[in-house]
Write a protein that holds these residues in place. Structure first.
Motif, mmCIF file in Angstrom:
data_model
loop_
_atom_site.group_PDB
_atom_site.id
_atom_site.type_symbol
_atom_site.label_atom_id
_atom_site.label_comp_id
_atom_site.label_asym_id
_atom_site.label_seq_id
_atom_site.Cartn_x
_atom_site.Cartn_y
_atom_site.Cartn_z
ATOM 1 N N THR A 166 -11.739 8.186 -16.391
ATOM 2 C CA THR A 166 -12.592 6.803 -16.415
ATOM 3 C C THR A 166 -11.614 5.856 -16.443
ATOM 4 O O THR A 166 -10.515 5.899 -16.323
ATOM 5 C CB THR A 166 -13.301 6.840 -17.689
ATOM 6 N N GLY A 167 -12.187 4.593 -16.307
ATOM 7 C CA GLY A 167 -11.245 3.424 -16.226
ATOM 8 C C GLY A 167 -12.208 2.468 -15.382
ATOM 9 O O GLY A 167 -13.182 2.830 -14.419
ATOM 10 N N HIS A 168 -11.656 1.182 -15.193
ATOM 11 C CA HIS A 168 -12.258 0.124 -14.294
ATOM 12 C C HIS A 168 -11.940 0.587 -12.768
ATOM 13 O O HIS A 168 -11.278 1.192 -12.375
ATOM 14 C CB HIS A 168 -11.666 -1.184 -14.524
ATOM 15 N N SER A 169 -12.731 -0.233 -11.929
ATOM 16 C CA SER A 169 -12.381 -0.005 -10.483
ATOM 17 C C SER A 169 -11.209 -0.549 -9.946
ATOM 18 O O SER A 169 -10.512 -1.461 -10.667
ATOM 19 C CB SER A 169 -13.542 -1.102 -9.764
ATOM 20 N N GLY A 170 -10.459 0.349 -9.594
ATOM 21 C CA GLY A 170 -8.980 0.017 -9.070
ATOM 22 C C GLY A 170 -8.042 0.401 -10.147
ATOM 23 O O GLY A 170 -6.884 0.142 -9.902
ATOM 24 N N ALA A 171 -8.497 1.023 -11.172
ATOM 25 C CA ALA A 171 -7.351 1.730 -12.028
ATOM 26 C C ALA A 171 -6.449 2.841 -11.548
ATOM 27 O O ALA A 171 -5.621 3.105 -12.370
ATOM 28 C CB ALA A 171 -8.179 1.890 -13.333
ATOM 29 N N GLY A 172 -6.989 3.383 -10.390
ATOM 30 C CA GLY A 172 -6.076 4.672 -10.058
ATOM 31 C C GLY A 172 -6.957 5.896 -10.244
ATOM 32 O O GLY A 172 -6.322 7.037 -9.996
ATOM 33 N N LYS A 173 -8.184 5.876 -10.693
ATOM 34 C CA LYS A 173 -9.130 7.122 -10.689
ATOM 35 C C LYS A 173 -9.121 7.956 -9.519
ATOM 36 O O LYS A 173 -8.631 9.259 -9.347
ATOM 37 C CB LYS A 173 -10.460 6.890 -11.119
ATOM 38 N N THR A 174 -9.357 7.330 -8.295
ATOM 39 C CA THR A 174 -9.299 8.127 -6.881
ATOM 40 C C THR A 174 -7.914 8.664 -6.679
ATOM 41 O O THR A 174 -7.848 9.614 -6.209
ATOM 42 C CB THR A 174 -9.922 7.153 -5.807
ATOM 43 N N THR A 175 -7.070 7.854 -6.816
ATOM 44 C CA THR A 175 -5.532 8.282 -6.601
ATOM 45 C C THR A 175 -5.086 9.462 -7.382
ATOM 46 O O THR A 175 -4.634 10.595 -6.770
ATOM 47 C CB THR A 175 -4.518 7.139 -6.815
ATOM 48 N N LEU A 176 -5.513 9.735 -8.647
ATOM 49 C CA LEU A 176 -5.274 10.765 -9.567
ATOM 50 C C LEU A 176 -6.143 11.945 -8.853
ATOM 51 O O LEU A 176 -5.305 13.186 -8.838
ATOM 52 C CB LEU A 176 -5.675 10.298 -10.829
ATOM 53 N N ARG A 210 -22.453 11.885 -24.121
ATOM 54 C CA ARG A 210 -23.477 13.315 -23.848
ATOM 55 C C ARG A 210 -22.756 14.613 -23.771
ATOM 56 O O ARG A 210 -23.168 15.538 -24.332
ATOM 57 C CB ARG A 210 -24.336 12.803 -22.370
ATOM 58 N N TYR A 211 -21.582 14.689 -22.651
ATOM 59 C CA TYR A 211 -20.888 15.814 -22.546
ATOM 60 C C TYR A 211 -19.699 16.060 -23.506
ATOM 61 O O TYR A 211 -19.104 17.140 -23.453
ATOM 62 C CB TYR A 211 -20.645 15.808 -21.253
ATOM 63 N N CYS A 212 -19.270 15.277 -24.230
ATOM 64 C CA CYS A 212 -18.075 15.206 -25.097
ATOM 65 C C CYS A 212 -16.911 15.844 -24.263
ATOM 66 O O CYS A 212 -16.464 16.819 -24.979
ATOM 67 C CB CYS A 212 -18.451 15.962 -26.378
ATOM 68 N N PRO A 213 -16.703 15.500 -22.913
ATOM 69 C CA PRO A 213 -15.468 15.825 -22.224
ATOM 70 C C PRO A 213 -14.190 15.325 -22.909
ATOM 71 O O PRO A 213 -14.043 14.460 -23.792
ATOM 72 C CB PRO A 213 -15.511 15.328 -20.887
ATOM 73 N N ASN A 214 -13.116 15.911 -22.572
ATOM 74 C CA ASN A 214 -11.847 15.427 -22.712
ATOM 75 C C ASN A 214 -11.734 14.341 -21.617
ATOM 76 O O ASN A 214 -12.279 14.141 -20.668
ATOM 77 C CB ASN A 214 -10.622 16.193 -22.231
ATOM 78 N N VAL A 215 -11.349 13.051 -22.119
ATOM 79 C CA VAL A 215 -11.346 11.784 -21.264
ATOM 80 C C VAL A 215 -9.820 11.255 -21.071
ATOM 81 O O VAL A 215 -9.000 11.279 -21.928
ATOM 82 C CB VAL A 215 -12.220 10.600 -21.961
ATOM 83 N N LEU A 216 -9.565 10.953 -19.767
ATOM 84 C CA LEU A 216 -8.349 10.340 -19.365
ATOM 85 C C LEU A 216 -8.668 9.008 -18.724
ATOM 86 O O LEU A 216 -9.359 8.760 -17.789
ATOM 87 C CB LEU A 216 -7.656 11.060 -18.092
ATOM 88 N N HIS A 217 -8.243 7.972 -19.858
ATOM 89 C CA HIS A 217 -9.016 6.622 -19.469
ATOM 90 C C HIS A 217 -7.776 5.865 -18.839
ATOM 91 O O HIS A 217 -6.813 5.679 -19.588
ATOM 92 C CB HIS A 217 -9.325 5.813 -20.837
ATOM 93 N N LEU A 218 -7.992 5.652 -17.639
ATOM 94 C CA LEU A 218 -6.737 5.010 -16.867
ATOM 95 C C LEU A 218 -6.934 3.175 -17.076
ATOM 96 O O LEU A 218 -8.026 2.776 -16.781
ATOM 97 C CB LEU A 218 -6.907 5.206 -15.343
#
Lengths: 216, 299
Positions: A34-44, A202-210
């Motif tokens: 997760t993270g804001h737009s431009g945080a690097g999600k797509t890159t990761l 809802r899904y209680c996943p592990n979260v990587l917050h960028l």
């Protein structure tokens, strides 16, 4: 198993999308990036799927270090992943079935077996009746499900999705996430990049917050 | 192995589909390639027929062997046995009396011959050599000239040499022409494939991201280039064959007017195969160049 240590990605022009991040994703986990737009999600996501290569640091996927891998070995590594792109990247010049057949053509599976598997994948996402249609004739949610069928037809060990519910109404989005949850339940590692925090509870996943290319 | 075969089969099928998907473009490309190959192929057919004509033209490649006037019957027999042992080909002995009689029959010559005190003509052999290569003819002429009682050996070698030189020049010009048109064919294929790569950028991009190797992406383009070039070559062979077919009757009439018979040689299965293979090879080469350059931007 995906292990990143001190992972950085700098694009030509100097923009640093990821700044020395460390994380570990165990096999069979459901992980949200997760993270804001431009945080690097797509890159990761692109780094994990070995579509792009890290500038520095190491990223070990299925026991192979992406930074050290020869270019010619990349295609074979990529076949371990099922990738659902942000813009889906469906091929509009061919039928729904032919879209799903592409990954199997790439690995050279015989045609009869390919069709059987492609139809099974379409059935899983509820599109078997539309196999002869063109993607352009599908709704937004159906197109996304088609992209998922193409990603899973290869029976990947890791399913990676970039903003898979981005343009969908909440009903279609729920459908899509249910499909991902189903794959997670049968043991597939699922990594989903999303800016939408509402699914986390809802899904209680592990979260990587960028945040600006860093993991706090 | 079966995966490898399946992939080649799929690439070939996909190349066929691409050819059929744009019939007009395909037709025009084939026409361009076909015409480009027709010119050198037609030139080859022309030279081939000229060579055939040169070989058939009677009187050209004869060696006339004139003995000295004092040659005896025994010496004539000796020359004949030498011709036999030299395996010279066919020959005809023309006794001096026969030669004189033939001369008498020529218009206006009878009186002149009658006024001669004695027969001025020598015994002669007309040799039709088995080997008609200009060099071989020259060697044979020199050898015969050295035999005893041979007064004069005449070979119309200048004509043969000129004709041979003309054929050689034609052949060289033909190779140059073929080179230019081969380059043209490569360029045509280069451009067609470049446009295809551009049109299929999306497919190439997706395929790469989900694990396609370079070979997988290139293969259909190679097949396409080879297929297009090969079909162009086949078209060229058909065009040349059709052209020669149309020329066959007038050429036969012309030959008949000159009292001979000559039929045009048309491209056979071998020539058609060679032309098709050459087209396919050049198309493959053009595809190779084009794909290598066009795919760089996907890296």
């Amino acid at each position: 198993m995906i292990v990143a240590s001190d992972l950085s990605k700098r694009y030509p022009g100097g923009f640093e999308a990821l700044k020395g991040i460390d994380f570990r994703i165990a096999a069979g986990q459901l992980v949200f990036i997760t993270g804001h737009s431009g945080a690097g999600k797509t890159t990761l996501v692109k780094l994990i799927a070995s579509i792009e290569r890290p500038t520095s640091g190491s990223l070990i996927v299925n026991g192979q270090n992406l930074s050290a891998l020869r270019r010619s070995a990349l295609p074979y590594l990529r076949r371990n992943f099922g990738m659902v792109f942000q813009d889906q990247k469906l091929l509009f010049d061919r039928s729904v079935l032919d879209n799903v057949l592409l990954p199997l053509q790439i690995i050279g599976l015989p045609r009869r077996e390919s069709i059987r598997r492609a139809q099974a994948a379409l059935d899983k996402v509820g599109l078997l009746q539309r196999e002869k249609a063109r993607p352009i004739a599908l709704s937004g949610g159906e197109q996304q499900r088609l992209a998922i069928a193409r990603a899973v037809v290869n029976r990947p060990t890791v399913l990676i999705a970039d903003e898979p519910t981005g343009n969908l109404d909440s009903e279609s989005a729920t459908e899509i996430l249910e499909i991902f949850a189903a794959f997670h339940q049968v043991g597939v590692t699922v990594v989903i990049a999303t800016h939408d925090q509402s699914w986390v509870a809802r899904y209680c996943p592990n979260v990587l917050h960028l945040d600006h290319g860093r993991l706090p | 192995m079966s995966a490898w075969l399946a992939q080649h089969h799929a690439a070939l099928a996909s190349a066929f589909r691409r050819l059929l998907a744009t019939p007009l473009t395909t037709f025009l490309s084939l026409l361009v390639i076909g015409i480009a190959l027709t010119l050198p192929a037609a030139g080859y057919a022309l030279l081939d027929n000229l060579r055939e004509l040169g070989r058939n033209a009677s009187g050209v490649q004869q060696i006339s062997l004139f003995l000295s006037l004092d040659a005896s019957k025994k010496e004539v027999a000796d020359i004949e046995s030498r011709l036999r042992s030299a395996a010279a080909g066919k020959w005809k002995f023309v006794p001096r009396e026969d030669a004189l009689k033939r001369l008498q029959k020529s218009e206006g010559m009878a009186e002149i011959v009658a006024s001669l005190p004695r027969n001025p003509l020598p015994d002669a052999f007309i040799v039709e050599p088995a080997n008609t290569e200009p060099e071989a003819l020259e060697i044979m002429r020199k050898e015969i000239a050295g035999w005893p009682k041979v007064a004069h050996v005449q070979l119309d070698s200048a004509w043969v040499k000129r004709f041979d030189a003309f054929l050689k020049l034609g052949k060289l010009a033909l190779w140059m022409l073929a080179g230019i048109f081969a380059a043209g064919l490569i360029l045509v294929t280069f451009n067609t494939i470049r446009l295809q790569v551009m049109a299929q950028a999306m497919e190439i991009e997706v395929a790469r991201m989900i694990g396609a190797t370079d070979a997988f992406i290139r293969r259909p383009f190679y097949y396409f280039g080879a297929l297009q070039g090969g079909l162009g070559g086949l078209l060229a062979a058909l065009l040349v064959g059709a052209g020669l077919h149309l020329l066959a009757a007038p050429v036969a009439d012309l030959a008949a007017l000159y009292g001979g018979s000559f039929s045009l040689r048309r491209p056979g299965l071998l020539e058609t195969g060679v032309l098709t293979a050459a087209g396919a090879l050049l198309g493959w080469l053009g595809a190779q160049l084009s794909v290598s350059l066009s795919l760089r931007k996907f890296d």
